[in-house]
Design an enzyme around this catalytic site. Structure first.
Site, mmCIF file in Angstrom:
data_model
loop_
_atom_site.group_PDB
_atom_site.id
_atom_site.type_symbol
_atom_site.label_atom_id
_atom_site.label_comp_id
_atom_site.label_asym_id
_atom_site.label_seq_id
_atom_site.Cartn_x
_atom_site.Cartn_y
_atom_site.Cartn_z
ATOM 1 N N ARG A 1 12.129 58.244 -9.990
ATOM 2 C CA ARG A 1 11.972 57.036 -9.624
ATOM 3 C C ARG A 1 12.988 55.956 -10.378
ATOM 4 N NH1 ARG A 1 6.037 57.953 -9.043
ATOM 5 N NH2 ARG A 1 4.537 56.211 -8.849
ATOM 6 N N ARG B 1 2.549 47.804 -9.297
ATOM 7 C CA ARG B 1 3.302 49.074 -8.633
ATOM 8 C C ARG B 1 4.453 48.669 -8.190
ATOM 9 N NH1 ARG B 1 -1.759 52.742 -7.797
ATOM 10 N NH2 ARG B 1 -0.350 54.127 -7.375
ATOM 11 N N LYS C 1 3.108 60.945 -0.857
ATOM 12 C CA LYS C 1 3.839 62.145 -1.371
ATOM 13 C C LYS C 1 3.000 62.962 -1.642
ATOM 14 C CE LYS C 1 5.292 59.002 -4.627
ATOM 15 N NZ LYS C 1 4.633 57.540 -4.123
HETATM 16 P P1 AP5 Z 1 -1.399 59.781 -1.435
HETATM 17 O O1 AP5 Z 1 -0.583 60.993 -1.172
HETATM 18 O O2 AP5 Z 1 -2.132 59.812 -3.087
HETATM 19 O O3 AP5 Z 1 0.000 59.138 -1.652
HETATM 20 P P2 AP5 Z 1 1.083 58.927 -2.423
HETATM 21 O O4 AP5 Z 1 1.689 58.469 -1.955
HETATM 22 O O5 AP5 Z 1 1.060 60.192 -3.522
HETATM 23 O O6 AP5 Z 1 0.215 57.972 -3.708
HETATM 24 P P3 AP5 Z 1 0.136 57.924 -4.986
HETATM 25 O O7 AP5 Z 1 -0.255 56.462 -5.958
HETATM 26 O O8 AP5 Z 1 0.325 58.904 -5.730
HETATM 27 O O9 AP5 Z 1 2.471 57.543 -5.863
HETATM 28 P P4 AP5 Z 1 2.359 56.556 -6.961
HETATM 29 O O10 AP5 Z 1 3.415 56.847 -6.661
HETATM 30 O O11 AP5 Z 1 2.120 54.963 -7.042
HETATM 31 O O12 AP5 Z 1 1.667 56.902 -8.114
HETATM 32 P P5 AP5 Z 1 1.919 57.787 -9.609
HETATM 33 O O13 AP5 Z 1 0.723 59.271 -9.788
HETATM 34 O O14 AP5 Z 1 3.340 59.007 -8.849
HETATM 35 O O15 AP5 Z 1 -1.923 58.720 -0.221
HETATM 36 C C1 AP5 Z 1 -2.426 57.467 -0.719
HETATM 37 C C2 AP5 Z 1 -4.055 57.796 0.338
HETATM 38 O O16 AP5 Z 1 -3.445 57.496 1.521
HETATM 39 C C3 AP5 Z 1 -5.152 58.800 -0.126
HETATM 40 O O17 AP5 Z 1 -6.562 58.036 -0.096
HETATM 41 C C4 AP5 Z 1 -4.974 60.116 1.237
HETATM 42 O O18 AP5 Z 1 -5.705 60.534 1.761
HETATM 43 C C5 AP5 Z 1 -4.045 58.512 2.443
HETATM 44 N N1 AP5 Z 1 -3.395 59.161 3.108
HETATM 45 C C6 AP5 Z 1 -2.721 59.916 3.007
HETATM 46 N N2 AP5 Z 1 -1.532 60.312 3.895
HETATM 47 C C7 AP5 Z 1 -2.058 59.919 5.101
HETATM 48 C C8 AP5 Z 1 -1.991 59.206 6.332
HETATM 49 N N3 AP5 Z 1 -0.708 60.182 6.848
HETATM 50 N N4 AP5 Z 1 -3.045 58.421 6.764
HETATM 51 C C9 AP5 Z 1 -4.384 57.954 6.443
HETATM 52 N N5 AP5 Z 1 -3.772 58.156 5.133
HETATM 53 C C10 AP5 Z 1 -2.880 58.703 4.439
HETATM 54 O O19 AP5 Z 1 2.451 57.103 -10.342
HETATM 55 C C11 AP5 Z 1 0.685 56.395 -11.004
HETATM 56 C C12 AP5 Z 1 1.466 56.212 -12.400
HETATM 57 O O20 AP5 Z 1 2.606 56.707 -13.778
HETATM 58 C C13 AP5 Z 1 3.353 54.845 -11.959
HETATM 59 O O21 AP5 Z 1 2.950 53.395 -11.491
HETATM 60 C C14 AP5 Z 1 3.772 55.196 -13.512
HETATM 61 O O22 AP5 Z 1 3.443 54.239 -14.400
HETATM 62 C C15 AP5 Z 1 3.879 56.285 -13.414
HETATM 63 N N6 AP5 Z 1 4.816 57.494 -13.608
HETATM 64 C C16 AP5 Z 1 4.983 58.357 -12.278
HETATM 65 N N7 AP5 Z 1 6.082 58.921 -12.233
HETATM 66 C C17 AP5 Z 1 6.474 58.286 -13.034
HETATM 67 C C18 AP5 Z 1 8.240 58.118 -12.881
HETATM 68 N N8 AP5 Z 1 8.875 59.645 -12.510
HETATM 69 N N9 AP5 Z 1 8.659 57.543 -13.797
HETATM 70 C C19 AP5 Z 1 7.771 56.262 -15.038
HETATM 71 N N10 AP5 Z 1 6.876 56.130 -14.882
HETATM 72 C C20 AP5 Z 1 6.115 57.174 -13.559
#
Ligand code: AP5
Length: 236
Positions: free
Chosen positions: A103, A184, A28
């Site tokens: 979410r 997660r 994402k």
């Molecule tokens: P990346 O693009 O970083 O993936 P992502 O989907 O953004 O993953 P996140 O881990 O950031 O999502 P998340 O939803 O768990 O975390 P968030 O920060 O929102 O890619 C991942 C990896 O893969 C990278 O190394 C990249 O290089 C690689 N990659 C990407 N595309 C690729 C491809 N096509 N091929 C190969 N490799 C690839 O949330 C964190 C925490 O915050 C949550 O656990 C929660 O506690 C809190 N939180 C956040 N939002 C909310 C909400 N709305 N409500 C409540 N709590 C929340």
């Protein structure tokens, strides 16, 4: 022969509000950053906003820190208030890419109340990647202080541990461990999977994209879905 007009190109395209949905690590953030540059609208990542609050030691950041380190979701009212503040910034006027939000069904319903201000309805894109691929993506992810995303397996920097763009030292997120990844995923299955169904079945502007392909291929498919959904929502 197609009955439809050719799709407009991205240059004269106003995306409006876009949601990138999907499990942890589907890409994402990676995709939101690319689309943000292409379409000239901001990325709003609730994960990034919460991490910023944590870094600045705000009261929200302190609450979020404990929950994030356990892989649990931050309460809806706190996250919605944070998003409401971000929506006040003028750069959101012509649209935005929400990454990691909504979410929960509660967040999705609150977002519906905010979207009435937009003339364009929301477009939701669900990125799908098999779970066994996600673990490697999460544990291999490294990020620069400015938020550039790398991966020691799939998207290596030219020099180990160093950002290609600004030479800063790459870091690993505290929640990018195998143990927290499974927590997660539990939160995703319990709360966020229902949000994907919410957008799949309401409103008609929903697309699903295979995220287990090269980054640029995924970007191309999301771009095509956005163009199509804005102009021919019933055909996507
Ligand atoms: P990346 O693009 O970083 O993936 P992502 O989907 O953004 O993953 P996140 O881990 O950031 O999502 P998340 O939803 O768990 O975390 P968030 O920060 O929102 O890619 C991942 C990896 O893969 C990278 O190394 C990249 O290089 C690689 N990659 C990407 N595309 C690729 C491809 N096509 N091929 C190969 N490799 C690839 O949330 C964190 C925490 O915050 C949550 O656990 C929660 O506690 C809190 N939180 C956040 N939002 C909310 C909400 N709305 N409500 C409540 N709590 C929340």
């Amino acid at each position: 022969m197609s009955m439809h007009k050719p799709l407009p190109d991205a240059n004269d395209f106003l995306p409006g509000p876009v949601l990138l949905l999907g499990a942890p690590g589907v890409g994402k953030g990676t995709q939101a950053k690319l689309l943000m540059e292409e379409f000239g609208i901001p990325q709003i990542s609730t994960g990034d906003l919460l991490r910023e609050n944590r870094k600045n030691r705000t009261s929200l950041g302190m609450i979020a820190d404990e929950l994030m380190s356990k892989g649990q979701l931050v309460p809806d009212d706190l996250v919605n208030d944070m998003v409401a503040e971000r929506f006040k910034d003028p750069d959101t006027e012509h649209g935005y890419i929400l990454d990691g939000y909504p979410r929960t069904i509660g967040q999705a319903q609150w977002l519906d109340t905010q979207l009435v201000a937009y003339m364009l309805p929301v477009v939701a894109v669900n990125i799908v990647v098999p779970q066994q691929v996600l673990l490697e993506r999460i544990t291999g992810r490294r990020i620069s202080p400015a938020g550039r995303i790398y991966n020691i397996y799939t998207n290596r920097p030219k020099q180990d541990g160093i950002c290609d763009v600004d030479g800063s030292t790459l870091e690993q997120r505290k929640d990018d461990t195998e143990e927290v990844f499974y927590e997660r995923m539990k939160a995703f299955d319990a709360k966020t999977a229902a949000v994907i169904e919410y957008y799949r079945t309401h409103g008609g502007r929903f697309a699903e994209v295979n995220g287990d392909q090269p980054v640029e291929t995924v970007t191309g498919e999301i771009r095509a879905a956005l163009l199509k959904l804005r102009h021919h929502p019933d055909q996507a």
